[in-house]
Design a protein around this motif. Structure first.
Motif, PDB file in Angstrom:
ATOM      1  N   ILE A   1     -44.095  35.402  26.082  1.00  0.00           N
ATOM      2  CA  ILE A   1     -42.901  35.378  26.923  1.00  0.00           C
ATOM      3  C   ILE A   1     -41.802  34.608  26.192  1.00  0.00           C
ATOM      4  O   ILE A   1     -42.048  33.558  25.591  1.00  0.00           O
ATOM      5  CB  ILE A   1     -43.223  34.703  28.272  1.00  0.00           C
ATOM      6  N   ASN A   2     -40.589  35.137  26.233  1.00  0.00           N
ATOM      7  CA  ASN A   2     -39.440  34.434  25.653  1.00  0.00           C
ATOM      8  C   ASN A   2     -38.993  33.373  26.655  1.00  0.00           C
ATOM      9  O   ASN A   2     -38.107  33.606  27.486  1.00  0.00           O
ATOM     10  CB  ASN A   2     -38.312  35.422  25.360  1.00  0.00           C
ATOM     11  N   VAL A   3     -39.625  32.215  26.587  1.00  0.00           N
ATOM     12  CA  VAL A   3     -39.406  31.195  27.611  1.00  0.00           C
ATOM     13  C   VAL A   3     -37.987  30.632  27.544  1.00  0.00           C
ATOM     14  O   VAL A   3     -37.430  30.208  28.567  1.00  0.00           O
ATOM     15  CB  VAL A   3     -40.460  30.071  27.489  1.00  0.00           C
ATOM     16  N   ARG A   4     -37.358  30.641  26.379  1.00  0.00           N
ATOM     17  CA  ARG A   4     -35.966  30.178  26.274  1.00  0.00           C
ATOM     18  C   ARG A   4     -35.054  31.069  27.120  1.00  0.00           C
ATOM     19  O   ARG A   4     -34.244  30.588  27.915  1.00  0.00           O
ATOM     20  CB  ARG A   4     -35.509  30.190  24.817  1.00  0.00           C
ATOM     21  N   GLU A   5     -35.189  32.372  26.925  1.00  0.00           N
ATOM     22  CA  GLU A   5     -34.362  33.316  27.668  1.00  0.00           C
ATOM     23  C   GLU A   5     -34.658  33.264  29.156  1.00  0.00           C
ATOM     24  O   GLU A   5     -33.742  33.311  29.993  1.00  0.00           O
ATOM     25  CB  GLU A   5     -34.601  34.724  27.124  1.00  0.00           C
ATOM     26  N   VAL A   6     -35.937  33.169  29.503  1.00  0.00           N
ATOM     27  CA  VAL A   6     -36.325  33.112  30.912  1.00  0.00           C
ATOM     28  C   VAL A   6     -35.718  31.878  31.587  1.00  0.00           C
ATOM     29  O   VAL A   6     -35.172  31.967  32.698  1.00  0.00           O
ATOM     30  CB  VAL A   6     -37.859  33.096  31.055  1.00  0.00           C
ATOM     31  N   ALA A   7     -35.802  30.722  30.935  1.00  0.00           N
ATOM     32  CA  ALA A   7     -35.273  29.488  31.529  1.00  0.00           C
ATOM     33  C   ALA A   7     -33.772  29.585  31.768  1.00  0.00           C
ATOM     34  O   ALA A   7     -33.266  29.190  32.835  1.00  0.00           O
ATOM     35  CB  ALA A   7     -35.589  28.303  30.627  1.00  0.00           C
ATOM     36  N   LEU A   8     -33.039  30.108  30.808  1.00  0.00           N
ATOM     37  CA  LEU A   8     -31.589  30.211  30.939  1.00  0.00           C
ATOM     38  C   LEU A   8     -31.190  31.211  32.024  1.00  0.00           C
ATOM     39  O   LEU A   8     -30.349  30.923  32.891  1.00  0.00           O
ATOM     40  CB  LEU A   8     -30.966  30.608  29.599  1.00  0.00           C
ATOM     41  N   GLU A   9     -31.785  32.392  31.989  1.00  0.00           N
ATOM     42  CA  GLU A   9     -31.373  33.445  32.915  1.00  0.00           C
ATOM     43  C   GLU A   9     -31.883  33.199  34.335  1.00  0.00           C
ATOM     44  O   GLU A   9     -31.163  33.440  35.310  1.00  0.00           O
ATOM     45  CB  GLU A   9     -31.840  34.803  32.393  1.00  0.00           C
ATOM     46  N   TYR A  10     -33.121  32.733  34.467  1.00  0.00           N
ATOM     47  CA  TYR A  10     -33.671  32.522  35.805  1.00  0.00           C
ATOM     48  C   TYR A  10     -32.961  31.367  36.509  1.00  0.00           C
ATOM     49  O   TYR A  10     -32.652  31.457  37.706  1.00  0.00           O
ATOM     50  CB  TYR A  10     -35.168  32.259  35.722  1.00  0.00           C
ATOM     51  N   SER A  11     -32.689  30.288  35.783  1.00  0.00           N
ATOM     52  CA  SER A  11     -31.992  29.152  36.400  1.00  0.00           C
ATOM     53  C   SER A  11     -30.596  29.550  36.849  1.00  0.00           C
ATOM     54  O   SER A  11     -30.113  29.112  37.892  1.00  0.00           O
ATOM     55  CB  SER A  11     -31.936  27.969  35.433  1.00  0.00           C
ATOM     56  N   SER A  12     -29.930  30.393  36.054  1.00  0.00           N
ATOM     57  CA  SER A  12     -28.596  30.870  36.422  1.00  0.00           C
ATOM     58  C   SER A  12     -28.634  31.748  37.670  1.00  0.00           C
ATOM     59  O   SER A  12     -27.714  31.724  38.502  1.00  0.00           O
ATOM     60  CB  SER A  12     -27.984  31.652  35.255  1.00  0.00           C
ATOM     61  N   ALA A  13     -29.723  32.504  37.827  1.00  0.00           N
ATOM     62  CA  ALA A  13     -29.852  33.401  38.978  1.00  0.00           C
ATOM     63  C   ALA A  13     -30.152  32.646  40.262  1.00  0.00           C
ATOM     64  O   ALA A  13     -29.606  32.968  41.325  1.00  0.00           O
ATOM     65  CB  ALA A  13     -30.944  34.432  38.708  1.00  0.00           C
ATOM     66  N   ILE A  14     -31.017  31.621  40.192  1.00  0.00           N
ATOM     67  CA  ILE A  14     -31.431  30.938  41.423  1.00  0.00           C
ATOM     68  C   ILE A  14     -30.530  29.758  41.781  1.00  0.00           C
ATOM     69  O   ILE A  14     -30.496  29.328  42.932  1.00  0.00           O
ATOM     70  CB  ILE A  14     -32.895  30.452  41.333  1.00  0.00           C
ATOM     71  N   CYS A  15     -29.817  29.223  40.781  1.00  0.00           N
ATOM     72  CA  CYS A  15     -28.968  28.050  41.042  1.00  0.00           C
ATOM     73  C   CYS A  15     -27.705  28.134  40.177  1.00  0.00           C
ATOM     74  O   CYS A  15     -27.524  27.330  39.256  1.00  0.00           O
ATOM     75  CB  CYS A  15     -29.750  26.773  40.744  1.00  0.00           C
ATOM     76  N   PRO A  16     -26.824  29.107  40.446  1.00  0.00           N
ATOM     77  CA  PRO A  16     -25.639  29.297  39.603  1.00  0.00           C
ATOM     78  C   PRO A  16     -24.693  28.105  39.597  1.00  0.00           C
ATOM     79  O   PRO A  16     -23.917  27.938  38.656  1.00  0.00           O
ATOM     80  CB  PRO A  16     -24.974  30.537  40.219  1.00  0.00           C
ATOM     81  N   GLN A  17     -24.781  27.245  40.610  1.00  0.00           N
ATOM     82  CA  GLN A  17     -23.910  26.069  40.655  1.00  0.00           C
ATOM     83  C   GLN A  17     -24.377  24.959  39.722  1.00  0.00           C
ATOM     84  O   GLN A  17     -23.607  24.056  39.396  1.00  0.00           O
ATOM     85  CB  GLN A  17     -23.790  25.540  42.085  1.00  0.00           C
ATOM     86  N   ALA A  18     -25.640  25.037  39.250  1.00  0.00           N
ATOM     87  CA  ALA A  18     -26.153  24.010  38.325  1.00  0.00           C
ATOM     88  C   ALA A  18     -27.315  24.577  37.524  1.00  0.00           C
ATOM     89  O   ALA A  18     -28.464  24.170  37.695  1.00  0.00           O
ATOM     90  CB  ALA A  18     -26.584  22.764  39.093  1.00  0.00           C
ATOM     91  N   PRO A  19     -27.050  25.545  36.623  1.00  0.00           N
ATOM     92  CA  PRO A  19     -28.125  26.162  35.843  1.00  0.00           C
ATOM     93  C   PRO A  19     -28.450  25.381  34.572  1.00  0.00           C
ATOM     94  O   PRO A  19     -27.740  24.427  34.212  1.00  0.00           O
ATOM     95  CB  PRO A  19     -27.511  27.522  35.478  1.00  0.00           C
ATOM     96  N   ILE A  20     -29.515  25.792  33.912  1.00  0.00           N
ATOM     97  CA  ILE A  20     -29.784  25.322  32.550  1.00  0.00           C
ATOM     98  C   ILE A  20     -28.859  26.110  31.630  1.00  0.00           C
ATOM     99  O   ILE A  20     -28.882  27.344  31.629  1.00  0.00           O
ATOM    100  CB  ILE A  20     -31.249  25.555  32.150  1.00  0.00           C
ATOM    101  N   VAL A  21     -28.032  25.428  30.860  1.00  0.00           N
ATOM    102  CA  VAL A  21     -27.024  26.115  30.045  1.00  0.00           C
ATOM    103  C   VAL A  21     -27.368  26.127  28.557  1.00  0.00           C
ATOM    104  O   VAL A  21     -26.772  26.888  27.789  1.00  0.00           O
ATOM    105  CB  VAL A  21     -25.624  25.494  30.236  1.00  0.00           C
ATOM    106  N   ALA A  22     -28.315  25.291  28.143  1.00  0.00           N
ATOM    107  CA  ALA A  22     -28.649  25.238  26.720  1.00  0.00           C
ATOM    108  C   ALA A  22     -30.027  24.636  26.509  1.00  0.00           C
ATOM    109  O   ALA A  22     -30.497  23.810  27.309  1.00  0.00           O
ATOM    110  CB  ALA A  22     -27.608  24.425  25.945  1.00  0.00           C
TER     111      ALA A  22
END
Length: 299
Positions: free
Chosen positions: A31-52
């Motif tokens: 699993i591309n965990v880097r991509e998953v962390a960035l995209e999933y966090s943005s989807a579930i919490c767009p007001q405070a996602p993982i950005v990097a």
């Protein structure tokens, strides 16, 4: 802080993300965990996602999760110095777990490989939960079962799993310990002494555990681990169970596997003890990967 804690199941949260990945047609490993962390966090919490996710040299720390001063974003930092891709992968998943499970508790997480028994109860709980989440995200239980079904434990099987999921050999062994039937203990030894030990629930309930968090335990002279040397296949032998567990019945044999693991800046002997089954009441499958008597280095 404990009163604010809203308990989320690390297994359920990891499985939820696996379901999303599969629904989108990306059921591939590792699993591309880097991509998953960035995209999933943005989807579930767009007001405070993982950005990097950044390489950060943090002395004595494996990784970190930190919230920005404005509170509108999070950053994962990973210490990549002398680390294998499997260690890095698990560290990212571990920090992502803190975001999913614990971001309402703290603004800053700094995770090091140190003895869990030195932490307070909440600190130990969240670190165990983060490792469980990472294990299930990177190595979904149903897929792992498909890899091991019909196969005896071997170094080749563990390497296959480690390569498939891009995790360390130890992470694969600890997952095997949980999934495989029967009583199993995984442990690591350095310089003639146990570094940590982890029994699955069935082994622990029968009394087959090694309390490395409470006492220094020397590797028994009669064990395979005591004289293990690096080899392509590892070493396996049958021996009296009481070599490791004095309370086991007389004449009972266990199977012991020993694999010498070497890498940049670290080295240890990974041991797996397989005990015959005993009739005892079992807990459900939703228990955490406990008890962890010591600090297994999944990474």
């Amino acid at each position: 802080m404990g009163e604010l804690m809203v308990s989320k199941s690390p297994k359920s949260e990891a499985n939820k993300i696996t379901t999303v990945i599969r629904t989108l047609g990306f059921d591939q490993f590792p699993i591309n965990v880097r991509e998953v962390a960035l995209e999933y966090s943005s989807a579930i919490c767009p007001q405070a996602p993982i950005v990097a996710i950044k390489p950060v040299a943090i002395p004595s720390f494996e990784g970190m999760l930190k919230r920005s001063p404005k509170g509108d974003q999070w950053i994962i930092g990973v210490n990549e110095d002398a680390a294998s891709s499997g260690r890095i992968n698990f560290t990212i998943a571990h920090e992502f777990a803190h975001y999913i499970l614990h971001r309402d508790l703290q603004q800053d997480f700094r995770c090091a490989q140190k003895d869990m028994h030195t932490w307070d109860a909440l600190g130990k709980k969240i670190e165990v939960e983060a490792d469980v989440f990472a294990s299930y995200l990177l190595m979904p239980a149903d897929d792992f079962r498909k890899q091991i079904d019909g196969h005896d434990l071997s170094i080749d099987l563990l390497r296959h799993c480690a390569n498939r999921y891009d995790v360390s050999l130890t992470a694969a062994a600890l997952k095997w310990r949980e999934i495989a039937p029967g009583r199993t203990v995984v442990l690591a030894a350095k310089d003639g002494y146990l570094d940590w030990s982890s029994s699955n629930e069935r082994a622990f309930k029968s009394g087959a555990y090694l309390a490395t968090a409470k006492q220094t335990i020397e590797v028994p002279a009669a064990s395979v681990l005591s004289g293990a040397v690096r080899s392509a296949t590892g070493e396996t032998a049958r021996l009296d169970a009481r070599v490791w567990f004095p309370r086991e019945p007389e004449g009972l044999e266990i199977k012991e596997h020993a694999f010498v693991v070497e890498g940049d800046g670290f080295g240890y002997t990974l041991g797996i003890l397989i005990l015959p089954e005993r009739d005892r009441e079992e807990k459900g499958d939703d228990e955490l990967l406990e008890p962890l008597t010591g600090t297994p280095s999944f990474r």
